[in-house]
Design a protein around this motif. Structure first.
Motif, PDB file in Angstrom:
ATOM      1  N   ASP A  45      -3.361 -10.836 -21.196  1.00  0.00           N
ATOM      2  CA  ASP A  45      -3.356  -9.389 -21.019  1.00  0.00           C
ATOM      3  C   ASP A  45      -4.078  -9.072 -19.722  1.00  0.00           C
ATOM      4  O   ASP A  45      -5.239  -9.430 -19.539  1.00  0.00           O
ATOM      5  N   VAL A  46      -3.379  -8.408 -18.822  1.00  0.00           N
ATOM      6  CA  VAL A  46      -3.903  -8.077 -17.500  1.00  0.00           C
ATOM      7  C   VAL A  46      -4.270  -6.596 -17.478  1.00  0.00           C
ATOM      8  O   VAL A  46      -3.475  -5.764 -17.911  1.00  0.00           O
ATOM      9  N   PRO A  47      -5.464  -6.236 -16.990  1.00  0.00           N
ATOM     10  CA  PRO A  47      -5.816  -4.808 -16.905  1.00  0.00           C
ATOM     11  C   PRO A  47      -4.769  -4.037 -16.096  1.00  0.00           C
ATOM     12  O   PRO A  47      -4.253  -4.540 -15.093  1.00  0.00           O
ATOM     13  N   GLU A  48      -4.482  -2.834 -16.529  1.00  0.00           N
ATOM     14  CA  GLU A  48      -3.449  -2.011 -15.891  1.00  0.00           C
ATOM     15  C   GLU A  48      -3.652  -1.889 -14.385  1.00  0.00           C
ATOM     16  O   GLU A  48      -2.715  -1.998 -13.610  1.00  0.00           O
TER      17      GLU A  48
ATOM     18  N   VAL B 200       5.812  -2.600 -19.391  1.00  0.00           N
ATOM     19  CA  VAL B 200       5.116  -1.460 -19.989  1.00  0.00           C
ATOM     20  C   VAL B 200       3.627  -1.756 -20.157  1.00  0.00           C
ATOM     21  O   VAL B 200       3.214  -2.905 -20.239  1.00  0.00           O
ATOM     22  N   VAL B 201       2.857  -0.676 -20.228  1.00  0.00           N
ATOM     23  CA  VAL B 201       1.414  -0.774 -20.453  1.00  0.00           C
ATOM     24  C   VAL B 201       1.146  -0.522 -21.933  1.00  0.00           C
ATOM     25  O   VAL B 201       1.674   0.436 -22.508  1.00  0.00           O
TER      26      VAL B 201
ATOM     27  N   SER C 253      -4.722  -0.730 -25.454  1.00  0.00           N
ATOM     28  CA  SER C 253      -5.664  -1.555 -24.687  1.00  0.00           C
ATOM     29  C   SER C 253      -5.674  -1.258 -23.189  1.00  0.00           C
ATOM     30  O   SER C 253      -6.592  -1.677 -22.486  1.00  0.00           O
ATOM     31  N   GLY C 254      -4.636  -0.584 -22.691  1.00  0.00           N
ATOM     32  CA  GLY C 254      -4.547  -0.326 -21.255  1.00  0.00           C
ATOM     33  C   GLY C 254      -4.259  -1.581 -20.454  1.00  0.00           C
ATOM     34  O   GLY C 254      -4.626  -1.680 -19.289  1.00  0.00           O
TER      35      GLY C 254
END
Length: 165
Positions: free
Chosen positions: A6-9, A43-44, A48-49
């Motif tokens: 999971d990569v931060p937005e 998509v985001v 969790s963003g």
């Protein structure tokens, strides 16, 4: 093998399919592994963003097993000749950041524009030149023009010199 990360937005726009990934597995201490980003979700995740990405891992030597805990680092961008300073050198103030540079035995306050951060190092986009000697201890109490004396010989610090990020 494949890993889902999971990569931060705010960082998702910086990565792309094919981006290199370095990682370590607790089960293989002292060994570094390499992989590549295969795909990135369009998509985001609202909760969790973050943006999901899939990483392809070549496990030809069967050193890794499904379910292992790993720590991954994605190379968002490779910047040649970036100027990096220790995060400790930055002083945050209303309206921006500054550092103190040592020049002719005096502290000079320099407003800087920062870019990417890599652990305890931060890229400086504007306000410093490669090789500038920055104060990393006691700078919060310094004033512009104060006399300073470096504790170590004036040798280029590899974290403030030109480096790759």
């Amino acid at each position: 093998l494949q890993a889902r990360i999971d990569v931060p937005e705010r960082s998702a726009a910086l990565i792309h399919a094919g981006a290199p990934v370095r990682f370590a597995a607790d089960a293989e201490p002292g060994r570094a592994f390499e992989a590549r980003v295969q795909r990135i979700a369009p998509v985001v995740d609202r909760a969790s963003g973050t943006v999901a990405a899939v990483v392809d891992i070549d496990n030809a030597d069967l050193a890794l097993r499904p379910g292992l805990f790993v720590r991954m680092g994605v190379n968002y961008e490779r910047i040649s000749d970036a100027i990096l300073v220790p995060r400790a050198a930055l002083v945050d103030h209303t309206g921006g950041r500054h550092v103190f540079v040592v020049a002719d035995g005096k502290a000079q306050r320099r407003v800087v524009t920062t870019g990417l951060a890599d652990g305890d190092r931060v890229q400086v986009l504007d306000g410093l030149a490669a090789g500038d000697q920055v104060v990393v201890v006691g700078q919060n109490a310094l004033v512009d023009g104060a006399s300073v004396e470096p504790l170590a010989p004036a040798a280029p610090d590899p974290q403030t010199a030109t480096a790759k990020l």
